[in-house]
Motif scaffolding. Sequence first.
Motif, PDB file in Angstrom:
ATOM      1  N   THR A 196       0.815  -1.210   0.000  1.00  0.00           N
ATOM      2  CA  THR A 196       0.000   0.000   0.000  1.00  0.00           C
ATOM      3  C   THR A 196       0.851   1.263   0.000  1.00  0.00           C
ATOM      4  O   THR A 196       0.619   2.182  -0.764  1.00  0.00           O
ATOM      5  N   PHE A 197       1.862   1.301   0.900  1.00  0.00           N
ATOM      6  CA  PHE A 197       2.576   2.555   1.077  1.00  0.00           C
ATOM      7  C   PHE A 197       3.841   2.665   0.226  1.00  0.00           C
ATOM      8  O   PHE A 197       4.379   3.741   0.040  1.00  0.00           O
ATOM      9  N   TYR A 198       4.331   1.521  -0.257  1.00  0.00           N
ATOM     10  CA  TYR A 198       5.579   1.554  -1.025  1.00  0.00           C
ATOM     11  C   TYR A 198       5.318   1.193  -2.481  1.00  0.00           C
ATOM     12  O   TYR A 198       5.946   1.717  -3.393  1.00  0.00           O
ATOM     13  N   GLY A 199       4.355   0.292  -2.706  1.00  0.00           N
ATOM     14  CA  GLY A 199       3.997  -0.049  -4.075  1.00  0.00           C
ATOM     15  C   GLY A 199       4.633  -1.344  -4.544  1.00  0.00           C
ATOM     16  O   GLY A 199       5.483  -1.902  -3.867  1.00  0.00           O
ATOM     17  N   PRO A 200       4.192  -1.805  -5.701  1.00  0.00           N
ATOM     18  CA  PRO A 200       4.673  -3.098  -6.191  1.00  0.00           C
ATOM     19  C   PRO A 200       6.017  -3.032  -6.907  1.00  0.00           C
ATOM     20  O   PRO A 200       6.518  -4.068  -7.339  1.00  0.00           O
ATOM     21  N   GLU A 201       6.624  -1.854  -7.036  1.00  0.00           N
ATOM     22  CA  GLU A 201       7.879  -1.772  -7.791  1.00  0.00           C
ATOM     23  C   GLU A 201       9.058  -2.240  -6.950  1.00  0.00           C
ATOM     24  O   GLU A 201       9.007  -2.230  -5.730  1.00  0.00           O
ATOM     25  N   ALA A 202      10.129  -2.629  -7.623  1.00  0.00           N
ATOM     26  CA  ALA A 202      11.388  -2.922  -6.961  1.00  0.00           C
ATOM     27  C   ALA A 202      12.296  -1.713  -7.150  1.00  0.00           C
ATOM     28  O   ALA A 202      12.421  -1.207  -8.256  1.00  0.00           O
ATOM     29  N   ARG A 203      12.875  -1.216  -6.050  1.00  0.00           N
ATOM     30  CA  ARG A 203      13.718  -0.029  -6.170  1.00  0.00           C
ATOM     31  C   ARG A 203      15.041  -0.250  -5.449  1.00  0.00           C
ATOM     32  O   ARG A 203      15.078  -0.834  -4.377  1.00  0.00           O
ATOM     33  N   PRO A 204      16.140   0.223  -6.023  1.00  0.00           N
ATOM     34  CA  PRO A 204      17.449   0.067  -5.373  1.00  0.00           C
ATOM     35  C   PRO A 204      17.804   1.277  -4.514  1.00  0.00           C
ATOM     36  O   PRO A 204      17.211   2.352  -4.661  1.00  0.00           O
ATOM     37  N   VAL A 205      18.747   1.093  -3.612  1.00  0.00           N
ATOM     38  CA  VAL A 205      19.357   2.209  -2.905  1.00  0.00           C
ATOM     39  C   VAL A 205      20.789   2.291  -3.425  1.00  0.00           C
ATOM     40  O   VAL A 205      21.438   1.267  -3.609  1.00  0.00           O
ATOM     41  N   GLU A 206      21.247   3.520  -3.651  1.00  0.00           N
ATOM     42  CA  GLU A 206      22.596   3.640  -4.205  1.00  0.00           C
ATOM     43  C   GLU A 206      23.636   3.234  -3.162  1.00  0.00           C
ATOM     44  O   GLU A 206      23.507   3.560  -1.981  1.00  0.00           O
ATOM     45  N   ALA A 207      24.661   2.492  -3.593  1.00  0.00           N
ATOM     46  CA  ALA A 207      25.707   2.068  -2.669  1.00  0.00           C
ATOM     47  C   ALA A 207      26.468   3.289  -2.181  1.00  0.00           C
ATOM     48  O   ALA A 207      26.600   4.275  -2.904  1.00  0.00           O
ATOM     49  N   PRO A 208      26.973   3.245  -0.950  1.00  0.00           N
ATOM     50  CA  PRO A 208      27.668   4.425  -0.406  1.00  0.00           C
ATOM     51  C   PRO A 208      28.962   4.724  -1.163  1.00  0.00           C
ATOM     52  O   PRO A 208      29.415   5.858  -1.181  1.00  0.00           O
ATOM     53  N   PHE A 209      29.583   3.724  -1.752  1.00  0.00           N
ATOM     54  CA  PHE A 209      30.756   4.005  -2.588  1.00  0.00           C
ATOM     55  C   PHE A 209      30.790   2.973  -3.703  1.00  0.00           C
ATOM     56  O   PHE A 209      30.189   1.902  -3.593  1.00  0.00           O
ATOM     57  N   SER A 210      31.488   3.296  -4.778  1.00  0.00           N
ATOM     58  CA  SER A 210      31.450   2.397  -5.931  1.00  0.00           C
ATOM     59  C   SER A 210      32.852   1.954  -6.307  1.00  0.00           C
ATOM     60  O   SER A 210      33.187   1.807  -7.464  1.00  0.00           O
ATOM     61  N   TYR A 211      33.680   1.767  -5.289  1.00  0.00           N
ATOM     62  CA  TYR A 211      35.051   1.351  -5.537  1.00  0.00           C
ATOM     63  C   TYR A 211      35.085  -0.101  -5.986  1.00  0.00           C
ATOM     64  O   TYR A 211      34.406  -0.954  -5.419  1.00  0.00           O
ATOM     65  N   ARG A 212      35.854  -0.416  -7.031  1.00  0.00           N
ATOM     66  CA  ARG A 212      35.986  -1.806  -7.476  1.00  0.00           C
ATOM     67  C   ARG A 212      37.365  -2.334  -7.155  1.00  0.00           C
ATOM     68  O   ARG A 212      38.369  -1.688  -7.463  1.00  0.00           O
ATOM     69  N   VAL A 213      37.414  -3.487  -6.508  1.00  0.00           N
ATOM     70  CA  VAL A 213      38.691  -4.130  -6.218  1.00  0.00           C
ATOM     71  C   VAL A 213      39.114  -4.891  -7.459  1.00  0.00           C
ATOM     72  O   VAL A 213      38.380  -5.734  -7.947  1.00  0.00           O
ATOM     73  N   LEU A 214      40.296  -4.549  -7.989  1.00  0.00           N
ATOM     74  CA  LEU A 214      40.731  -5.207  -9.220  1.00  0.00           C
ATOM     75  C   LEU A 214      41.553  -6.444  -8.902  1.00  0.00           C
ATOM     76  O   LEU A 214      42.648  -6.354  -8.329  1.00  0.00           O
ATOM     77  N   LEU A 215      40.999  -7.591  -9.219  1.00  0.00           N
ATOM     78  CA  LEU A 215      41.735  -8.839  -9.079  1.00  0.00           C
ATOM     79  C   LEU A 215      42.344  -9.151 -10.435  1.00  0.00           C
ATOM     80  O   LEU A 215      41.928  -8.584 -11.448  1.00  0.00           O
ATOM     81  N   PRO A 216      43.339 -10.048 -10.501  1.00  0.00           N
ATOM     82  CA  PRO A 216      43.964 -10.358 -11.796  1.00  0.00           C
ATOM     83  C   PRO A 216      42.952 -10.829 -12.835  1.00  0.00           C
ATOM     84  O   PRO A 216      43.161 -10.622 -14.025  1.00  0.00           O
ATOM     85  N   TRP A 217      41.850 -11.456 -12.409  1.00  0.00           N
ATOM     86  CA  TRP A 217      40.938 -12.056 -13.391  1.00  0.00           C
ATOM     87  C   TRP A 217      39.685 -11.232 -13.622  1.00  0.00           C
ATOM     88  O   TRP A 217      39.110 -11.228 -14.670  1.00  0.00           O
ATOM     89  N   PHE A 218      39.220 -10.555 -12.577  1.00  0.00           N
ATOM     90  CA  PHE A 218      37.998  -9.757 -12.724  1.00  0.00           C
ATOM     91  C   PHE A 218      37.990  -8.671 -11.650  1.00  0.00           C
ATOM     92  O   PHE A 218      38.731  -8.747 -10.663  1.00  0.00           O
ATOM     93  N   GLY A 219      37.168  -7.667 -11.859  1.00  0.00           N
ATOM     94  CA  GLY A 219      36.994  -6.645 -10.840  1.00  0.00           C
ATOM     95  C   GLY A 219      35.847  -7.038  -9.933  1.00  0.00           C
ATOM     96  O   GLY A 219      34.855  -7.602 -10.397  1.00  0.00           O
ATOM     97  N   TYR A 220      35.972  -6.759  -8.623  1.00  0.00           N
ATOM     98  CA  TYR A 220      34.910  -7.140  -7.719  1.00  0.00           C
ATOM     99  C   TYR A 220      34.462  -5.940  -6.902  1.00  0.00           C
ATOM    100  O   TYR A 220      35.277  -5.106  -6.498  1.00  0.00           O
TER     101      TYR A 220
END
Lengths: 293, 329
Positions: free
Chosen positions: A118-142
Amino acid sequence: MAFGPHLLLATLEGLVNSAVLALTALGLSLVFGVMRVVNVAHGEFYMLGAVLAWWVASLVSGHPALGFLVALVVSPLIVGAIALASERLVLRRLEYNPESTIVATIGLLYIFQQAALTFYGPEARPVEAPFSYRVLLPWFGYSGYKLAVIAASALLLAGTWYMLTRTKIGLVMRATQYDRETAQAFGIPVTKVYAGVFALGAMLAAVAAVLTVPISQAHYLMGRDPLLLSFIVVIIGGLGSLRGTVIAALLVGLSDGIISVFYTPTLAKIIATLLVAMVLVFRPQGLFGTAAR
Amino acid sequence: MSGESSPAKHYGLHAALIALLAVLAFLLPEYHHGVFARVMVLAVFAMGYNLLFGYAGLLSLGHAMFFSAGLYGAGLTMVHLGWGVLPAFAAGLVAGALLSLAIGFLALRTTGVAFMIVTMMFAQVFYLALFYFGSWTRGDEGLVIAQGQRRLSFAGVDLDLTSPVTRYFAALALFSLVLVVTLAVVRSRFGRVLVAIRENEERTRMLGFDAFANKLAATVLSGVICAAAGAAYAILFGYVGATFASIQYSILPLLWVLLGGAATTLGPLVGTLLMFYLIDSSGDLLKAWLPGWNLSSLGIVGVALVLLILFFPKGILGTVRERWVRWLP
C-alpha cells in the motif's frame, strides 16, 4: 573465465550471501532460543528494513553515502519499534503459546506485506551504494561494497556475540532462555526481556536488509527467500545456538552461491530444502546443537 | 463427548444441510451459484485439514501439497495421457494417498513446532518440483483441461461437468460424501482416539493405543480428502497451476477452519464460505473507501488470522457449541 577464477567468484558471492544470511538467521535464532516463538514474520522485518531504507535514503539529499548511513541507523530502529508493538499487542496476549504465535505471525506476515504494497507499491527499487570502488583482481573486478558487507556483518556478529556472552544484558537473556520461571523468581523482568529480544531479532534482520539493498532491490515480496533460508540455517545450526547459526549460515550461503553458479537454482533449492527437512526429522537438535533438556 | 449424543440428531442435522444446499442450487443467482460450487470443493479441502488439525491436533503448514497432489494427479493424467474423468480422479486420490503416507511417515517423527516446519518444507519441495518439471506442469502458467474431456459417461448417462448445474451437483455430491465420512469418523472409536491424542498423547499411549499408527492413519485420511478436493477442482474448473501448491494454499485451509471452528464437522464449510464472501465483498468496499491503497486479499487474510487467534480462537461453531448447542459434533 577459467574454472579457478570462476570458483573464486562463486565463493565471494557465497560469502556475501552468508554474511547477510548469518545476521538474518541470528535474529530468528535469538527469538526462538529465548522466547520459544517461531517468528514466521521474520522475513517481513527484513523486507520492511529494505523498504524503509529506500524511503529514508530518498529523503536525504547529498552524497549517497550520507543517505545510506542514515538509513542504516534509522531503518532498523523503526523496524525495532514495529516489532516491539507487535510483541506487545499480539504475542504477549497469546502468552507466547508456540502454535498460536505461529498462526499470529503468519497473520502479521500478510499485514506487513499489505502495508508495504500500500505505502511503497509493487515496484522494486534500489538504494545507491555508499561508494562504488571496485577491487581489481587479476581475473575480474569485484565490488568493494560487497566486501564491505562481509566485514560489516562480521563486526555485527562479533558485537552480538560479545553482548550475549560478556554483558549483563546477555546474561539476563541467557538466564531467561535457560529457565524462564527461575529467571522470573530471581527478579528478571521476563516480559521485558522477551520484548527486547523480539525487537533485537527484528533489528538484526533489518540491518541485514539495509546492507543488501544496494546489491539487490527493495520489493514488498522480498522477505520470502530470507525467511526460508533463515529457517534452514537455524535448523541446521541447532535452534538457539549462536555458533551453530554462524557456521550453518556459512555452509548454506557458500553452497547456495557455488551450487547456483554451476547448477540450476531450482534444483539447488529443492535439494537444500529436502536435506533440511530430513535433518529436522532425524536430528531435531540440529547438526551442531545438543539434545534438548 | 460427541459419542454421547444421539446419532439421529447428528445425521439429521447434516442431512438437512445437504438438502438445503441442494435446494439452493435452484434458488441462487448465477454468480453465487458458481461461488457455492467452488466453495463446496474448497470446503472439502478444509474438512480434510480439519481432521488432522482440529481432531488430531496436528497443525500442518503443508497441506497445499496434498491438495496439489490430487490436482496434478488428475490434471496431468488428463492432459498428457488423455484419461477420462473417473480414472483421473482415482489417480489424484492415489497420488494424495501415497504422498501423505510418505510425508506422514517422516513428519510424524517430529512434534509441535518442528512438525509445522517440516510439513512446510516438504510442501516447499513439492512446489519447487512443479517448476523443475515445468515442461510437463508449465509452472505458474499452468495447464487448462480441454472442455471435451471434462465429461462423465457411464451406464448410458452423459454428464457434462462444465455446465454450471452439473458442476454444482458434482461438487455437492463430493461435499456430502466427505461430510458424512467426517461425521462417521468423528463419532467412531478412531475419532475419539484422535481427540485423546490431541488432549494428551502420553496418556493415550499409556492406555495402550498406538499413537503413531493412529496419527499416520489420520494423516493419510486427511491427505486423501484434500487430494479429492484437488482432483475435483481440476476436473470441475479445468485449471491446474502451481499457485495452488504455494504456501498461501497451506495457510488458507488453516484460516477457514479457524474461522468456522476447529474440530467441528460443519466449521470448515462455514469458514470457507464466510472467508470467500469477506474477501470478495471487502475488496470492492475497501477500493471504494480507500482508492489507490492497492489493497489485496493479503491484508484481509492477515488481519483475519490475527484477530481470530487473539479474540476468537474457537471459531464460530466452536463458540456456538461452547455456549449454546452442546451436542454439535
